[in-house]
Scaffold this motif. Structure first.
Motif, PDB file in Angstrom:
ATOM      1  N   LYS A 277      15.357 -42.739   1.775  1.00 38.23           N
ATOM      2  CA  LYS A 277      15.331 -41.404   2.376  1.00 38.23           C
ATOM      3  C   LYS A 277      16.395 -41.273   3.463  1.00 38.23           C
ATOM      4  O   LYS A 277      17.037 -40.228   3.604  1.00 38.23           O
ATOM      5  CB  LYS A 277      13.951 -41.116   2.965  1.00 38.23           C
ATOM      6  N   ASP A 278      16.569 -42.330   4.235  1.00 38.21           N
ATOM      7  CA  ASP A 278      17.570 -42.305   5.311  1.00 38.21           C
ATOM      8  C   ASP A 278      18.981 -42.174   4.728  1.00 38.21           C
ATOM      9  O   ASP A 278      19.804 -41.395   5.233  1.00 38.21           O
ATOM     10  CB  ASP A 278      17.460 -43.581   6.148  1.00 38.21           C
ATOM     11  N   GLU A 279      19.263 -42.913   3.657  1.00 38.18           N
ATOM     12  CA  GLU A 279      20.576 -42.820   3.012  1.00 38.18           C
ATOM     13  C   GLU A 279      20.795 -41.423   2.436  1.00 38.18           C
ATOM     14  O   GLU A 279      21.876 -40.834   2.576  1.00 38.18           O
ATOM     15  CB  GLU A 279      20.682 -43.866   1.885  1.00 38.18           C
ATOM     16  N   LEU A 280      19.753 -40.871   1.806  1.00 43.17           N
ATOM     17  CA  LEU A 280      19.866 -39.543   1.202  1.00 43.17           C
ATOM     18  C   LEU A 280      20.048 -38.467   2.266  1.00 43.17           C
ATOM     19  O   LEU A 280      20.797 -37.503   2.064  1.00 43.17           O
ATOM     20  CB  LEU A 280      18.627 -39.236   0.362  1.00 43.17           C
ATOM     21  N   GLU A 281      19.388 -38.620   3.399  1.00 41.78           N
ATOM     22  CA  GLU A 281      19.509 -37.625   4.468  1.00 41.78           C
ATOM     23  C   GLU A 281      20.947 -37.543   4.966  1.00 41.78           C
ATOM     24  O   GLU A 281      21.444 -36.451   5.279  1.00 41.78           O
ATOM     25  CB  GLU A 281      18.572 -37.989   5.625  1.00 41.78           C
ATOM     26  N   GLN A 282      21.626 -38.671   5.029  1.00 47.36           N
ATOM     27  CA  GLN A 282      23.032 -38.674   5.442  1.00 47.36           C
ATOM     28  C   GLN A 282      23.913 -37.965   4.407  1.00 47.36           C
ATOM     29  O   GLN A 282      24.891 -37.310   4.760  1.00 47.36           O
ATOM     30  CB  GLN A 282      23.500 -40.111   5.657  1.00 47.36           C
ATOM     31  N   ILE A 283      23.549 -38.105   3.133  1.00 48.88           N
ATOM     32  CA  ILE A 283      24.275 -37.374   2.081  1.00 48.88           C
ATOM     33  C   ILE A 283      24.058 -35.875   2.247  1.00 48.88           C
ATOM     34  O   ILE A 283      25.005 -35.078   2.178  1.00 48.88           O
ATOM     35  CB  ILE A 283      23.808 -37.835   0.688  1.00 48.88           C
ATOM     36  N   LYS A 284      22.821 -35.461   2.478  1.00 47.62           N
ATOM     37  CA  LYS A 284      22.497 -34.034   2.602  1.00 47.62           C
ATOM     38  C   LYS A 284      23.219 -33.395   3.785  1.00 47.62           C
ATOM     39  O   LYS A 284      23.647 -32.241   3.718  1.00 47.62           O
ATOM     40  CB  LYS A 284      20.983 -33.855   2.761  1.00 47.62           C
ATOM     41  N   GLU A 285      23.341 -34.145   4.874  1.00 45.29           N
ATOM     42  CA  GLU A 285      24.029 -33.605   6.050  1.00 45.29           C
ATOM     43  C   GLU A 285      25.504 -33.339   5.752  1.00 45.29           C
ATOM     44  O   GLU A 285      26.056 -32.317   6.158  1.00 45.29           O
ATOM     45  CB  GLU A 285      23.902 -34.592   7.216  1.00 45.29           C
ATOM     46  N   GLN A 286      26.133 -34.282   5.057  1.00 45.07           N
ATOM     47  CA  GLN A 286      27.573 -34.165   4.812  1.00 45.07           C
ATOM     48  C   GLN A 286      27.917 -33.288   3.613  1.00 45.07           C
ATOM     49  O   GLN A 286      29.016 -32.725   3.543  1.00 45.07           O
ATOM     50  CB  GLN A 286      28.173 -35.567   4.605  1.00 45.07           C
ATOM     51  N   VAL A 287      26.982 -33.139   2.676  1.00 46.22           N
ATOM     52  CA  VAL A 287      27.281 -32.352   1.476  1.00 46.22           C
ATOM     53  C   VAL A 287      27.470 -30.869   1.825  1.00 46.22           C
ATOM     54  O   VAL A 287      28.103 -30.122   1.075  1.00 46.22           O
ATOM     55  CB  VAL A 287      26.171 -32.533   0.415  1.00 46.22           C
ATOM     56  N   LEU A 288      26.956 -30.461   2.993  1.00 47.69           N
ATOM     57  CA  LEU A 288      27.140 -29.077   3.442  1.00 47.69           C
ATOM     58  C   LEU A 288      28.617 -28.762   3.731  1.00 47.69           C
ATOM     59  O   LEU A 288      29.008 -27.601   3.769  1.00 47.69           O
ATOM     60  CB  LEU A 288      26.302 -28.813   4.696  1.00 47.69           C
ATOM     61  N   ASN A 289      29.421 -29.817   3.972  1.00 45.76           N
ATOM     62  CA  ASN A 289      30.840 -29.630   4.265  1.00 45.76           C
ATOM     63  C   ASN A 289      31.708 -29.644   3.010  1.00 45.76           C
ATOM     64  O   ASN A 289      32.937 -29.476   3.117  1.00 45.76           O
ATOM     65  CB  ASN A 289      31.332 -30.738   5.208  1.00 45.76           C
TER      66      ASN A 289
END
Length: 291
Positions: A277-289
């Motif tokens: 979940k922690d790894e995926l959350e970092q993906i979700k934060e950056q995918v917005l860019n």
């Protein structure tokens, strides 16, 4: 290769003693959100500028600024020598005829008289100047796009690292998954024999145990998550303009990870799910860019 929506570009050009500066920067946005500040001379070209930006940048919160600076010779109002000379001669003639003393400060007197300081003619945008300015705009936009590509490469590496980590964590679940069936069986039997102390139907126990284990089975979740991870990689390789699609895939990945967590009844497995979940959350934060 994917592109970031974050970028900056600047171009400086000159024309007829004017320094023309173009600056454009962008941040992430669901659609194109364009704000412009354009020097008055070029406002007639605003629609053309907006179309050029929209075609080139596609998405993002974009700020565009175009301004000019003139050199000192253009800033100062020109002195009309012929008018000044005419005033000077008339004053000298009237002074002699009317016996009026001449002024002690000639320039102070003359420069305040009408039309001595000529007003600059209203500027008109020529085709030649606009060609130069448009080229500057294109150069600034090109810089911004190159910036976006560099940021996109960094995001690609970051996403690849996070996807690799999730895949590794998913594989690390397998040893605990295989051993937990036997642990569940032992725990139930121990409870029946030692705690409750009752006789039980072993065949019925096995049937109930199979049903219970099937409800906790995560093979389907693992397979779907594996497919989503693969699809995420493939989508990144398709090029720019995939940001929204990557966001949707990340959401689906989150569903499978959450379901795996809810079916995990071992502390070791739940700890692994938290890490995923922690790894995926970092993906979700950056995918917005991502464009």
């Amino acid at each position: 290769m994917i592109q970031s929506m974050t970028g900056y570009g600047k171009a400086v050009t000159t024309y007829a003693g004017k320094k023309i500066t173009i600056e454009v920067k962008s941040l992430n946005s669901k659609a194109l959100d364009l704000s412009t500040r354009i020097a008055p001379l070029y406002r007639e070209k605003e629609m053309e500028i907006r179309q050029l930006i929209a075609t080139t940048l596609e998405r993002g919160k974009v700020d565009f600024i175009l301004w000019t600076e003139k050199d000192d010779t253009q800033v100062a109002s020109p002195i009309n020598g012929n008018v000044l000379e005419s005033y000077y001669k008339q004053i000298c003639t009237l002074s002699a005829e009317k016996n009026i003393p001449l002024p002690s400060d000639w320039f102070y007197t003359l420069l305040r008289l009408p039309d001595v300081l000529s007003k600059a003619d209203a500027e008109e945008l020529s085709a030649e100047e606009w060609t130069i300015v448009r080229k500057g705009i294109e150069d600034a936009l090109e810089q911004l796009v190159n910036f976006r590509k560099q940021e996109g490469e960094a995001l690609y590496k970051k996403f690849t690292e996070k996807i690799d980590n999730i895949e590794a964590l998913l594989k690390s679940i397998e040893p605990f998954e295989k051993s937990r069936v036997e642990k569940i069986r032992e725990r139930i039997i121990d409870a029946l024999e030692k705690t409750i102390s009752v006789d039980y139907d072993k065949n019925r126990l096995e049937q109930e145990l199979i049903y219970y284990v099937e409800k906790l089975d995560i093979n389907e979740e693992k397979q779907r998550l594996t497919n989503h991870l693969k699809y995420f990689r493939e989508t990144m390789a398709e090029g720019h303009g995939q940001g929204k699609k990557l966001g949707f895939i990340a959401q689906e990945m989150g569903r499978e990870i959450n379901t795996t967590g809810s079916k995990s009844n071992q502390a070791e497995m739940q700890n692994i799910v938290v890490k995923m979940k922690d790894e995926l959350e970092q993906i979700k934060e950056q995918v917005l860019n991502v464009m």
